[in-house]
Design a protein around this motif. Structure first.
Motif, PDB file in Angstrom:
ATOM      1  N   ASN A   1     -12.480   5.288  -2.467  1.00 37.83           N
ATOM      2  CA  ASN A   1     -11.399   6.128  -2.080  1.00 37.83           C
ATOM      3  C   ASN A   1     -11.811   7.303  -1.056  1.00 37.83           C
ATOM      4  OD1 ASN A   1      -9.356   4.760  -3.827  1.00 37.83           O
ATOM      5  ND2 ASN A   1     -10.115   6.030  -5.448  1.00 37.83           N
TER       6      ASN A   1
ATOM      7  N   THR B   1       3.802   7.853  -1.887  1.00 35.57           N
ATOM      8  CA  THR B   1       3.368   7.628  -3.052  1.00 35.57           C
ATOM      9  C   THR B   1       4.337   8.721  -3.762  1.00 35.57           C
ATOM     10  OG1 THR B   1       1.590   8.940  -2.802  1.00 35.57           O
ATOM     11  CG2 THR B   1       1.349   6.393  -2.509  1.00 35.57           C
TER      12      THR B   1
ATOM     13  N   THR C   1      -3.937   9.441   1.411  1.00 41.26           N
ATOM     14  CA  THR C   1      -5.200   9.043   0.713  1.00 41.26           C
ATOM     15  C   THR C   1      -5.323   7.448   1.112  1.00 41.26           C
ATOM     16  OG1 THR C   1      -3.956   8.069  -1.145  1.00 41.26           O
ATOM     17  CG2 THR C   1      -4.953  10.275  -1.294  1.00 41.26           C
ATOM     18  N   LEU C   2      -6.449   6.736   1.060  1.00 42.04           N
ATOM     19  CA  LEU C   2      -6.606   5.394   1.272  1.00 42.04           C
ATOM     20  C   LEU C   2      -7.901   4.889   0.662  1.00 42.04           C
ATOM     21  CD1 LEU C   2      -9.392   5.136   3.332  1.00 42.04           C
ATOM     22  CD2 LEU C   2      -7.773   6.240   4.970  1.00 42.04           C
ATOM     23  N   SER C   3      -7.987   3.671   0.485  1.00 42.35           N
ATOM     24  CA  SER C   3      -9.071   2.896  -0.191  1.00 42.35           C
ATOM     25  C   SER C   3      -9.769   2.129   0.951  1.00 42.35           C
ATOM     26  CB  SER C   3      -8.587   1.996  -1.449  1.00 42.35           C
ATOM     27  OG  SER C   3      -8.143   2.690  -2.313  1.00 42.35           O
TER      28      SER C   3
ATOM     29  N   HIS D   1      -9.710  10.787   1.155  1.00 42.56           N
ATOM     30  CA  HIS D   1      -8.495  11.875   1.099  1.00 42.56           C
ATOM     31  C   HIS D   1      -8.469  12.580   2.469  1.00 42.56           C
ATOM     32  CE1 HIS D   1      -6.245  15.408  -0.237  1.00 42.56           C
ATOM     33  NE2 HIS D   1      -5.407  14.601  -0.569  1.00 42.56           N
TER      34      HIS D   1
ATOM     35  N   GLN E   1       0.103   7.043   1.262  1.00 41.04           N
ATOM     36  CA  GLN E   1      -1.161   6.237   1.245  1.00 41.04           C
ATOM     37  C   GLN E   1      -1.176   5.294   2.430  1.00 41.04           C
ATOM     38  OE1 GLN E   1      -1.249   3.159  -1.919  1.00 41.04           O
ATOM     39  NE2 GLN E   1      -3.365   3.051  -1.746  1.00 41.04           N
TER      40      GLN E   1
ATOM     41  N   SER F   1      -2.819   1.735   3.899  1.00 45.70           N
ATOM     42  CA  SER F   1      -3.331   0.769   3.497  1.00 45.70           C
ATOM     43  C   SER F   1      -3.399  -0.456   4.782  1.00 45.70           C
ATOM     44  CB  SER F   1      -2.707   0.108   2.369  1.00 45.70           C
ATOM     45  OG  SER F   1      -1.504  -0.058   2.687  1.00 45.70           O
TER      46      SER F   1
END
Length: 151
Positions: free
Chosen positions: A145, A69, A111-113, A147, A75, A77
């Protein structure tokens, strides 16, 4: 059963059959249940992402996507495990491999959701929650979210 020593960690090219299998699995598990078009798979990140997977005996069993990113920030996903292989430690194995993959590339954080039911998995490898729950704009499914600092 946590037998995952019989799987192989691989990086996927977008022109190979395992990548097509990953697209199908992602669509079936994430987007088809909420009546979205298959086109949703091909967002702005798809072509520039790294596609990582676990395979067993010529079959894709787990997949995730890593997208840079900004410099050294990634990220994670669309992680999926085939339904028949869920609960066997393959998600944990794939995320652990992805973290090693990122460290080898000097990434500083990821990071991720996460869907709420998956936070336990991500916490087990060191991710921390960073924010409140929210509904995904695409699917309407609750996410949060998370991290992980890699340095």
């Amino acid at each position: 059963m946590k037998a995952n020593s019989d799987v192989e960690f691989v990086t996927l090219n977008r022109d190979e059959p395992f990548y097509q299998d990953a697209l199908g699995l992602r669509f079936t598990l994430f987007f088809e249940p909420v009546n979205l078009s298959r086109d949703v798979l091909f967002d702005d990140a798809e072509a520039r992402s790294n596609h990582l997977a676990l395979t067993r005996e010529g079959t894709l069993v787990a997949y995730l996507r890593l997208t840079e990113t900004s410099e050294n920030h990634y990220q994670l996903s669309q992680m999926v495990v085939t339904p028949k292989d869920q609960g066997k430690g393959l998600g944990h194995r794939l995320v652990t491999e992805a973290i090693q993959y990122l460290r080898a590339r000097s990434a500083t954080d990821v990071t991720l959701s996460a869907r709420l039911h998956a936070t336990r998995l991500y916490r087990s490898v060191g991710f921390i929650v960073s924010g409140d729950t929210y509904l995904s704009k695409r699917t309407g499914v609750e996410h949060i979210n998370m991290h992980l600092k890699l340095t």
